[in-house]
Design an enzyme around this catalytic site. Structure first.
Site, PDB file in Angstrom:
ATOM      1  N   LYS A 172      79.741 121.246  93.679  1.00  0.00           N
ATOM      2  CA  LYS A 172      80.228 119.979  94.232  1.00  0.00           C
ATOM      3  C   LYS A 172      79.176 118.930  93.851  1.00  0.00           C
ATOM      4  O   LYS A 172      78.178 118.744  94.536  1.00  0.00           O
ATOM      5  CB  LYS A 172      80.351 120.101  95.752  1.00  0.00           C
ATOM      6  N   ARG A 176      79.036 110.030  92.439  1.00  0.00           N
ATOM      7  CA  ARG A 176      78.682 108.804  91.718  1.00  0.00           C
ATOM      8  C   ARG A 176      78.636 109.019  90.206  1.00  0.00           C
ATOM      9  O   ARG A 176      78.853 108.099  89.433  1.00  0.00           O
ATOM     10  CB  ARG A 176      77.326 108.291  92.200  1.00  0.00           C
ATOM     11  N   CYS A 280      63.114 112.564  92.304  1.00  0.00           N
ATOM     12  CA  CYS A 280      62.463 113.131  93.490  1.00  0.00           C
ATOM     13  C   CYS A 280      61.024 113.498  93.183  1.00  0.00           C
ATOM     14  O   CYS A 280      60.246 113.761  94.087  1.00  0.00           O
ATOM     15  CB  CYS A 280      63.217 114.348  93.984  1.00  0.00           C
TER      16      CYS A 280
HETATM   17  P1  NAD Z   1      72.672 112.307  99.005  1.00  0.00           P
HETATM   18  O1  NAD Z   1      72.002 113.072 100.080  1.00  0.00           O
HETATM   19  O2  NAD Z   1      73.325 111.008  99.340  1.00  0.00           O
HETATM   20  O3  NAD Z   1      73.831 113.201  98.339  1.00  0.00           O
HETATM   21  C1  NAD Z   1      73.597 114.520  97.935  1.00  0.00           C
HETATM   22  C2  NAD Z   1      74.904 115.294  98.043  1.00  0.00           C
HETATM   23  O4  NAD Z   1      75.330 115.309  99.404  1.00  0.00           O
HETATM   24  C3  NAD Z   1      76.038 114.681  97.236  1.00  0.00           C
HETATM   25  O5  NAD Z   1      76.758 115.710  96.599  1.00  0.00           O
HETATM   26  C4  NAD Z   1      76.876 113.976  98.292  1.00  0.00           C
HETATM   27  O6  NAD Z   1      78.257 113.938  97.972  1.00  0.00           O
HETATM   28  C5  NAD Z   1      76.651 114.807  99.524  1.00  0.00           C
HETATM   29  N1  NAD Z   1      76.741 114.016 100.763  1.00  0.00           N
HETATM   30  C6  NAD Z   1      76.517 112.689 100.896  1.00  0.00           C
HETATM   31  N2  NAD Z   1      76.680 112.320 102.174  1.00  0.00           N
HETATM   32  C7  NAD Z   1      76.993 113.436 102.870  1.00  0.00           C
HETATM   33  C8  NAD Z   1      77.263 113.688 104.250  1.00  0.00           C
HETATM   34  N3  NAD Z   1      77.231 112.726 105.160  1.00  0.00           N
HETATM   35  N4  NAD Z   1      77.554 114.951 104.613  1.00  0.00           N
HETATM   36  C9  NAD Z   1      77.581 115.943 103.711  1.00  0.00           C
HETATM   37  N5  NAD Z   1      77.333 115.753 102.386  1.00  0.00           N
HETATM   38  C10 NAD Z   1      77.035 114.506 101.970  1.00  0.00           C
HETATM   39  O7  NAD Z   1      71.591 112.133  97.848  1.00  0.00           O
HETATM   40  P2  NAD Z   1      71.696 111.240  96.552  1.00  0.00           P
HETATM   41  O8  NAD Z   1      71.564 109.802  96.918  1.00  0.00           O
HETATM   42  O9  NAD Z   1      72.839 111.649  95.713  1.00  0.00           O
HETATM   43  O10 NAD Z   1      70.373 111.713  95.774  1.00  0.00           O
HETATM   44  C11 NAD Z   1      69.103 111.164  96.020  1.00  0.00           C
HETATM   45  C12 NAD Z   1      68.318 111.991  97.011  1.00  0.00           C
HETATM   46  O11 NAD Z   1      68.163 113.329  96.526  1.00  0.00           O
HETATM   47  C13 NAD Z   1      66.899 111.480  97.189  1.00  0.00           C
HETATM   48  O12 NAD Z   1      66.565 111.574  98.553  1.00  0.00           O
HETATM   49  C14 NAD Z   1      66.060 112.415  96.354  1.00  0.00           C
HETATM   50  O13 NAD Z   1      64.716 112.518  96.747  1.00  0.00           O
HETATM   51  C15 NAD Z   1      66.787 113.699  96.583  1.00  0.00           C
HETATM   52  N6  NAD Z   1      66.466 114.673  95.548  1.00  0.00           N
HETATM   53  C16 NAD Z   1      65.686 115.717  95.910  1.00  0.00           C
HETATM   54  C17 NAD Z   1      65.334 116.657  94.952  1.00  0.00           C
HETATM   55  C18 NAD Z   1      64.479 117.818  95.318  1.00  0.00           C
HETATM   56  O14 NAD Z   1      64.438 118.770  94.570  1.00  0.00           O
HETATM   57  N7  NAD Z   1      63.802 117.811  96.450  1.00  0.00           N
HETATM   58  C19 NAD Z   1      65.794 116.519  93.635  1.00  0.00           C
HETATM   59  C20 NAD Z   1      66.602 115.435  93.330  1.00  0.00           C
HETATM   60  C21 NAD Z   1      66.940 114.507  94.304  1.00  0.00           C
END
Ligand code: NAD
Length: 503
Positions: A172, A176, A280
């Protein structure tokens, strides 16, 4: 308008009434619409996975590895197409998109060696006539839920290892930038993975909840922001699943007085502003140790930041492109204002930046803020944009305490020529991944990726042997074979159903 659909069982198109807009961040225009699926869509994917997985698990690991070799070759063949697709939805420059896919491919290369890493353990003669051995078996159906910022690499961190281990994998991806994940699923099929083994379902919270609640899905790997990672972890575990959930980050770069400042400035320009700071493992906080270090660093940083070129993703000269959405741009700009309100001194302000001919694009200029302190909410929280905050530290211990006490613990770097300081720092810092004169210490694929504290929930990292452990269950067999002698039950006449004593 281009429509992006789920990739179920090799391309079955299921209608979804709800649709989300996919922007081109360079122009600000909606370029496609993605299906936002629900429980019924997931049911179809799970049914296809259930039908395909037992046969895939029974396919010998060498044959599964061959599919990975084919897949790697296909992704390489389509690298340009994938990179342009990725840049047009994410906004990162083409070189960064290629890097995104390449880092994912390195995990595919690791997965090509799956026959070797799946070998179990064996003890001969653990008791009288008794041998003990273990084997790693796939979970069955696993799901991956991924963020927008690495739409090539992160699906492959999870999917390559899960599939090579004999699982069916349901991805999933972020709504975006959903096109690259679909294309990867097509290439996996072309590489020889059976239908139902690597599928993509699109959606938002509704689909995520359906995945977390589905009884047939045994493991969920999540990467995204921390609050959602925590939610996914709790809900998934409550439903009896194995869950790893990686969250947000606020990585610090400690600059010791003996560091090579030219190198540091070069590294910071890449690590703080590259990919518009939407990594990240970016370095959005720099911590110079001592007043002189801070002043010298600032003097070198200012012209270097002014020299950075912000441009469209296809501009080969551009250092970075637009951020992913207008909403994200507004959020970053709000954080800059909050930091100023909290007492941060804005040295370079990237707000209000426009690119001629692309006035509606989601661009932000590079921003440098000095005199940021640990008391500020803008320090405590992730900004995830091209913003570098400078937190001055009087000495090594204060600098060491900053990342150690921060709520996030993904990555950290120290810049120094002093081996002892570097060694002390690496041993004592309370963070999961450490760079020594390496600004973005993302471990190679055969090591493992994972942060500490609110940067990761669950206890297993991504890829490397940790990934193999996550996507498999260990089964341990204790075996005694009667010798088939005169009495047919073993020469000692022992009852095979009595638990033998070992040791
Ligand atoms: P996000 O948390 O908004 O979304 C991540 C996933 O969760 C997406 O697939 C999205 O559809 C889903 N999602 C969004 N809202 C949700 C909800 N309310 N309930 C359940 N699922 C939901 O993150 P993003 O903006 O796509 O990505 C950026 C974030 O990811 C940053 O915080 C970054 O630091 C983090 N990140 C972490 C790592 C790591 O390995 N630690 C790697 C890459 C990105």
């Amino acid at each position: 308008m281009r429509q992006i659909d789920h990739m179920i069982a090799g391309g079955v198109r299921l209608p979804s009434a709800r649709r989300g807009d996919v922007f081109n961040p360079n122009t600000g225009a909606v370029q496609a619409q993605v299906a936002l699926g629900d429980k019924e869509v997931l049911e179809a994917a799970v049914a296809a996975a259930l039908a395909a997985q037992p046969k895939w698990a029974a396919t010998n690991p060498q044959r599964r590895a061959r599919v990975m070799f084919n897949f790697k070759a296909l992704v390489e063949k389509h690298m340009d197409e994938l990179a342009h697709m990725l840049s047009s939805e994410h906004g990162k420059v083409i070189a960064d998109s290629k890097g995104d896919i390449q880092r994912g491919l390195e995990v595919v290369e690791f997965a090509c060696g799956i026959p070797h890493v799946l070998k179990g353990e064996y003890t001969q003669g653990a008791g009288p006539g008794i041998d003990v051995y273990s084997m790693r078996q796939p979970i069955g159906i696993g799901a991956g839920i991924t963020p927008f910022n690495f739409p090539g690499m992160i699906p492959l961190w999870m999917g390559a290892v899960a599939v090579a281990c004999g699982n069916a994998f349901i991805l999933k991806p972020s709504e975006r930038d959903p096109s690259v994940p679909n294309r990867l699923a097509e290439l996996m099929l072309e590489a020889g993975a059976p239908e139902g083994i690597f599928q993509v379902v699109h959606g938002d919270k509704e689909m995520v909840d359906a995945i977390l609640d589905h009884p047939a899905i045994g493991a969920v790997s999540f990467v995204g922001s921390s609050d959602i990672a925590h939610y996914v972890y709790q809900r998934g575990v409550a439903a009896g699943k194995r869950v790893q959930a990686m969250g947000g980050a606020k990585n610090h770069g400690i600059v010791m007085p003996d560091a090579d400042l030219d190198q540091v400035v070069n590294d910071l320009c890449g690590a703080a502003f590259g990919s518009a700071g939407e990594r990240c493992m970016a370095l959005p906080v720099v911590v110079p140790v001592g007043y002189e270090t801070a002043e010298a660093l600032k003097a070198k940083l200012i012209p270097a930041i002014h020299a950075l070129k912000v441009g469209v993703s296809t501009d080969a000269e551009a250092h970075y492109g637009p951020v992913v959405t207008a909403a994200h741009k507004a959020k970053i700009e709000d954080w800059i204002q909050t930091c100023a309100n909290e007492g941060g001194e804005i040295i370079i302000d990237g707000r209000g930046f426009t690119l001629q001919g692309h006035e509606q694009g989601f661009f932000i200029g590079p921003t440098l803020i000095d005199h940021v302190t640990p008391k500020m909410s803008s320090y405590h929280n992730e900004i995830f944009g091209p913003v570098l905050q400078m937190v001055r530290a009087p000495d090594f211990e204060t600098a060491l305490a900053l990342p150690s006490k921060h709520q996030y613990g993904n990555g950290v770097a120290i810049f120094t020529r002093n081996g002892h300081a570097a060694r002390e720092f690496a041993a004592r810092v309370n963070v999961g991944m450490v760079g020594i004169n390496v600004p973005i210490p993302v471990p190679v694929a055969y090591h493992t990726f994972g942060g500490w504290k609110r940067s990761a929930f669950g206890d297993t990292n991504q890829h490397g042997m940790e990934g193999v452990k996550f996507w498999t269950k260990v089964k341990t067999i204790t075996a005694r074979w009667p010798d088939g002698g005169a009495n047919g039950l073993g020469s000692d006449g022992a009852n095979a159903f009595v638990i033998p004593t070992m040791g």
